[in-house]
Structure formats: structure tokens, C-alpha cells
Design a protein around this motif. Structure first.
Motif, PDB file in Angstrom:
ATOM      1  N   ALA A 187       0.944  -1.178   0.067  1.00  0.00           N
ATOM      2  CA  ALA A 187      -0.085   0.084  -0.142  1.00  0.00           C
ATOM      3  C   ALA A 187       0.961   1.140   0.016  1.00  0.00           C
ATOM      4  CB  ALA A 187      -0.927  -0.232   1.333  1.00  0.00           C
ATOM      5  N   MET A 188       0.894   2.155  -0.902  1.00  0.00           N
ATOM      6  CA  MET A 188       1.692   3.020  -1.179  1.00  0.00           C
ATOM      7  C   MET A 188       0.719   4.384  -1.393  1.00  0.00           C
ATOM      8  SD  MET A 188       3.466   5.647  -2.945  1.00  0.00           S
ATOM      9  CE  MET A 188       3.147   5.706  -4.440  1.00  0.00           C
ATOM     10  N   PHE A 189       1.366   5.245  -0.076  1.00  0.00           N
ATOM     11  CA  PHE A 189       0.729   6.648  -0.170  1.00  0.00           C
ATOM     12  C   PHE A 189       1.561   7.676  -0.650  1.00  0.00           C
ATOM     13  CE2 PHE A 189      -0.954   3.678   3.130  1.00  0.00           C
ATOM     14  CZ  PHE A 189      -2.372   4.021   3.152  1.00  0.00           C
ATOM     15  N   SER A 190       1.001   8.533  -1.756  1.00  0.00           N
ATOM     16  CA  SER A 190       1.655   9.273  -2.334  1.00  0.00           C
ATOM     17  C   SER A 190       1.917  10.842  -1.402  1.00  0.00           C
ATOM     18  CB  SER A 190       0.995   9.907  -3.561  1.00  0.00           C
ATOM     19  OG  SER A 190       0.872   8.766  -4.646  1.00  0.00           O
ATOM     20  N   ALA A 191       2.939  11.259  -1.672  1.00  0.00           N
ATOM     21  CA  ALA A 191       3.293  12.682  -1.075  1.00  0.00           C
ATOM     22  C   ALA A 191       2.633  13.814  -1.598  1.00  0.00           C
ATOM     23  CB  ALA A 191       4.687  12.979  -1.010  1.00  0.00           C
TER      24      ALA A 191
END
Length: 490
Positions: A136-140
Motif C-alpha cells: 500500500a503506497m501513499f503518495s506525498a
């Protein structure tokens, strides 16, 4: 159905038609699709992974003009900065392609059997690594290319053999949707499943929390605020099957400037530091938010030089209206906690003016509120009476992505102590230049003790970022066919 609205960063006006937030069913579908894609991708060879990463880099570059124009409207970061960031993103993708092609993910330790009784004798052992699973990758917010849909987290996870579900950032929704469209075209062209890289979006925390809670997800990667990262880390730990959560969070990035160097280069360093504080409107995770000086005439002169240099800076609009309001709130919070403003001017509703304040070391150490990161063009000067007090200030900071030591070029008892103190709290220690600007290279370490990151042993930038998504496994007395795979999972 919930809707989301992209905003023009420079004016605050709506940009484009509203977008639909991902429903719980859509979040679950993306996570399940990533889980279904994991088996084949985890056992893929380095050439297959490299081909995808290079294809994604080329796709970005082929749509450069449209992507940069859209990113500029949504973020206000400017074409020059955004073109450079797109270049960096493509570079990261190709660098991890090279790493995958070299077989770094498949490296193993061969420990042949040794005859005799334990503890000297032992069976044949091979230690290799396997991919964790879907990430699960959370964008900045502050890097719409390099820490977003196809940023370093995605590139390193794919190189490790892990599918990715991206949570788009609300600050650049239209750009994220355009990029994921390019991603799906590349996946289709290469005959890979759409679930290998997918994207969800939502304005609140419910979408991200549901993704982290989904049983198919095996790890989380996050770049953002300490508060948001801590909340997601708690969710990752509270699952029936806890998963690792790699969060890059808040950081004040202290700059320690010793009087001897300020005596000879004070004006030059003040100009450099002012540019770093204001660069990107201070919206960098490595922005120098803390300046530690030892009481001296040289330090007094430097404070005046820095104030003058900062006055001449003109930061652009912040990424979102929410960040603009948070900056003002952070500044007021710092002043109410006892910091004395040296430079505090009114800005526009979108673009703040630089803020500079000063406080003595004893107050900084005593007041935890003074150690909070203020995201934006702001810095706090802490005046210490000695090197020993500088070390107490660093200890009070607790954890930072960087510490910069200006004037530690000659070995002495003091410089050794300062290096020890800096290394104790930071992932990267600089002895020249400023902390803004993070090289994508083999030796990079972008992560530090809490609150700068959740996992200080790992990095989110550089070659070692891939290690976050690989888990070691020992094979004992393995059959020949398995050993013949040379570390490639089956």
C-alpha cells in the motif's frame, strides 16, 4: 458517492470536473487484484521486472509536456522544477530496472554443509530473500512525480517483486489519474495484469485505512506528516496479521553552524541557507527548520545576514489551501510557545512570506512545542552557550532525516562530539551544503529515528529502498532444482 475536486494551487479555483472517491468495494477490488498478481510477479525474473520499469519511465517521458503542464496547475511548483522531478522519477525507475536486471533481489548466501557435531558441524544452508507481497503506497503532497504514483516507493517495490496499490494524494488528483492511465497502457502492452499497479483516491482517511487493513496487503509505504503516518502505522500494527509500515514523516533537519566558519563565510552561508529555507516554498521533507548557533559576535552577524537574505526571498504558492492554513497555524504556535520573531510578514492567501524566529537553547529544550515541524518557508534559530548545549539541543530533537554540521572539518574533541551527536539522531549527516536535495544513489540514507521515520533502519530513497520489501528465508538441505534457481523465488 463522495466526490473530490482538484484545485489550482496559485488561485485556489477548482480545476476540472469533480472526481469520484474510491468506494470501499473499489478499494477491496484493487487490493485483491494486487494479491492475485503477486504470485507470478514475485517469481518473475530480473529481465521482466526491468522491462516494466523501463517501459514506465519511457511512458512518463513521452507525455512530458501534458504531465508537466497539469502538475504545474495543480501544484504551482513551476515547469523547471517539475521537469527536473520528472527526470528524477524516470531515472529512479531505470535505476531500479538495472538493479533488478543485475539480480540484486535474488542475491543469496551459500553456506555449504560442514561435517561434524554441532555447533561446528551444520547442514547445507542457503539464505535468500523473497518479496513481502502487495504494498500500500501513499503518495506525498510535495513531490507529484518522484514520491507519487511512479515514485521511488513504487519503483523499489516492483523491483523487489511486489505489486503496488497507490493511494493518490488529493493535492494532485488529475495528474495522478493521468499517470495511472499511462501505467495501465504499459501493463497492457507488456501482457501484465492490471492489478499489478492500481490506484485509489479519497479525501479523508477512510480509503487509506481500509487499504492498510485489507488482508492482501503485506506492507505500507508513506511519505507525509507525522500525525498521518503515526495513525496509519497504528492501523498496520493493529491488524490481526500486523504488517511493516515504512513511513517517512516530519523532520526539522538541524543546521549547526560554528563561529569560526561563520567568521569567514557567514554572508555566503546565509544566502545559501535562505535559498534552502524558501526552496519549493519550504515544502521539502529536508527543509532546514532549525538553525543551532553558539553565542558569539559571529553568530550575531550571521543572524542579521540570514534575516536580510530571507527578506529577499519570494516563495511561490503552497500546494494546497490546507497547507497554507497549517503554515500560519504552525507559525503562531511557535510564537505562542516562546519563539521571538525576527522576520514575520503577511503573505497572500496562497503564498506565505518567509518566517524566522529565535529562542534560547534552554527554552527549546524545555518546550516540546518548539520542536514541531512547520511545513513551509520557516526556520527557528536556537542560541546555545556551548558545544555541550548544542548536543543537548540535538538530543531534544530526538530524530531527524538530516543534520548539517558547518565548521567541523578539523578534528577536535568538540567536532568528534558533534559528529556523534548528529549521527545519533539523523539518517544523513552533511558537512557542506544544505539538506534540501536528496541524491538517488547507492549510499543514500533517507530515514532516521522517530519522528522522522517509523523504521530508522530503512531508507525510502536510493538503492537500499528495495530492501524494505524483501524478507530473508533460509533453505536447509534444499533440493538441486531449487538451488538451481539462484535465489529467484518459485
Amino acid at each position: 458517492m463522495k466526490t473530490l475536486q482538484s484545485i489550482k494551487a496559485r488561485t485556489g479555483e477548482p480545476l476540472g470536473a469533480p472526481l469520484c472517491a474510491s468506494t470501499p468495494e473499489q478499494v477491496d477490488a484493487c487490493a485483491s487484484a494486487a494479491g492475485a498478481a503477486f504470485g507470478d510477479w514475485s517469481s518473475s525474473d530480473g529481465g521482466t521486472r526491468a522491462a516494466l520499469l523501463r517501459g514506465l519511465a519511457s511512458a512518463l517521458e513521452s507525455d512530458r509536456e501534458g504531465l508537466v503542464a497539469l502538475a504545474d496547475e495543480e501544484t504551482g511548483l513551476g515547469p523547471a522544477r517539475l521537469n527536473g522531478e520528472l527526470d528524477r522519477t524516470a531515472f529512479q525507475l531505470r535505476r531500479f530496472a538495472d538493479i533488478a536486471e543485475r539480480g540484486v533481489a535474488f542475491e543469496f548466501v551459500d553456506d555449504p554443509a560442514l561435517a561434524g557435531a554441532p555447533p561446528i558441524g551444520h547442514p547445507a544452508m542457503v539464505r535468500q530473500r523473497v518479496p513481502l507481497g502487495p504494498v500500500a503506497m501513499f503518495s506525498a503532497s510535495n513531490f507529484p512525480f518522484a514520491f507519487s504514483v511512479l515514485g521511488g516507493d513504487t519503483a523499489s517495490a516492483l523491483a523487489a517483486g511486489c505489486p503496488v496499490v497507490v493511494k493518490a494524494h488529493s493535492g494532485h488528483l488529475l495528474l495522478s489519474n493521468r499517470v495511472i492511465g499511462l501505467v495501465q497502457q504499459v501493463l497492457k502492452t507488456q501482457g501484465l495484469p492490471a492489478g499489478l499497479i492500481s490506484m485509489i483516491q479519497g479525501g479523508g482517511n477512510d480509503v487509506g485505512v481500509r487499504l492498510v487493513r485489507h488482508p492482501a496487503m503485506a506492507a505500507g509505504a508513506f511519505t507525509g506528516s507525522t500525525r498521518g503516518g503515526a495513525a496509519l502505522q497504528a492501523e498496520a500494527s493493529a491488524r490481526p496479521r500486523p504488517i511493516p509500515f515504512y513511513g517517512e514523516l516530519g523532520s526539522t533537519n538541524p543546521v549547526v553552524a560554528l563561529p569560526a566558519l561563520l567568521a569567514s563565510k557567514g554572508a555566503e552561508l546565509a544566502a545559501t541557507l535562505a535559498g534552502s529555507i524558501s526552496q519549493g516554498c519550504g515544502q521539502f521533507c529536508t527543509s532546514p527548520g532549525l538553525i543551532v548557533l553558539i553565542d558569539s559576535p559571529e553568530s550575531d552577524a550571521f543572524v542579521a545576514q540570514l534575516t536580510t537574505a530571507l527578506t529577499a526571498q519570494n516563495p511561490h504558492a503552497m500546494l494546497t489551501p490546507g497547507m497554507r492554513k497549517a503554515f500560519d497555524a504552525g507559525v503562531e504556535h511557535m510564537v505562542s510557545a516562546g519563539a521571538r520573531p525576527l522576520l514575520q510578514e503577511a503573505g497572500t492567501p496562497e503564498a506565505p512570506r518567509p518566517f524566522l524566529a529565535q529562542v534560547d537553547a534552554a527554552s527549546f529544550i524545555a518546550q516540546a512545542e518548539l520542536r514541531d515541524e512547520v511545513f513551509g518557508p520557516s526556520s527557528l534559530i536556537v542560541r546555545a552557550g556551548s558545544v555541550a548545549e548544542v548536543l543537548q539541543v540535538l538530543q531534544a530533537v530526538g530524530g531527524s532525516l538530516t543534520v548539517t554540521l558547518w565548521g567541523a572539518q578539523d578534528e577536535s574533541e568538540d567536532t568528534r562530539a558533534l559528529v556523534r551527536g548528529a549521527m545519533a539522531i539523523a539518517g544523513r549527516v552533511l558537512f557542506a551544503g544544505v539538506p534540501t536535495g536528496v541524491a538517488v544513489t547507492a549510499a543514500q540514507q533517507h530515514g532516521g529515528p522517530w519522528p522522522s521515520s517509523t523504521q530508522p533502519m530503512t531508507t525510502s530513497v536510493g538503492d537500499a529502498a528495495m530492501d524494505r520489501f524483501l524478507r530473508p528465508v533460509a533453505l536447509q538441505d534444499a533440493p538441486a532444482w531449487l538451488l538451481a534457481r539462484k535465489g529467484q523465488p518459485c
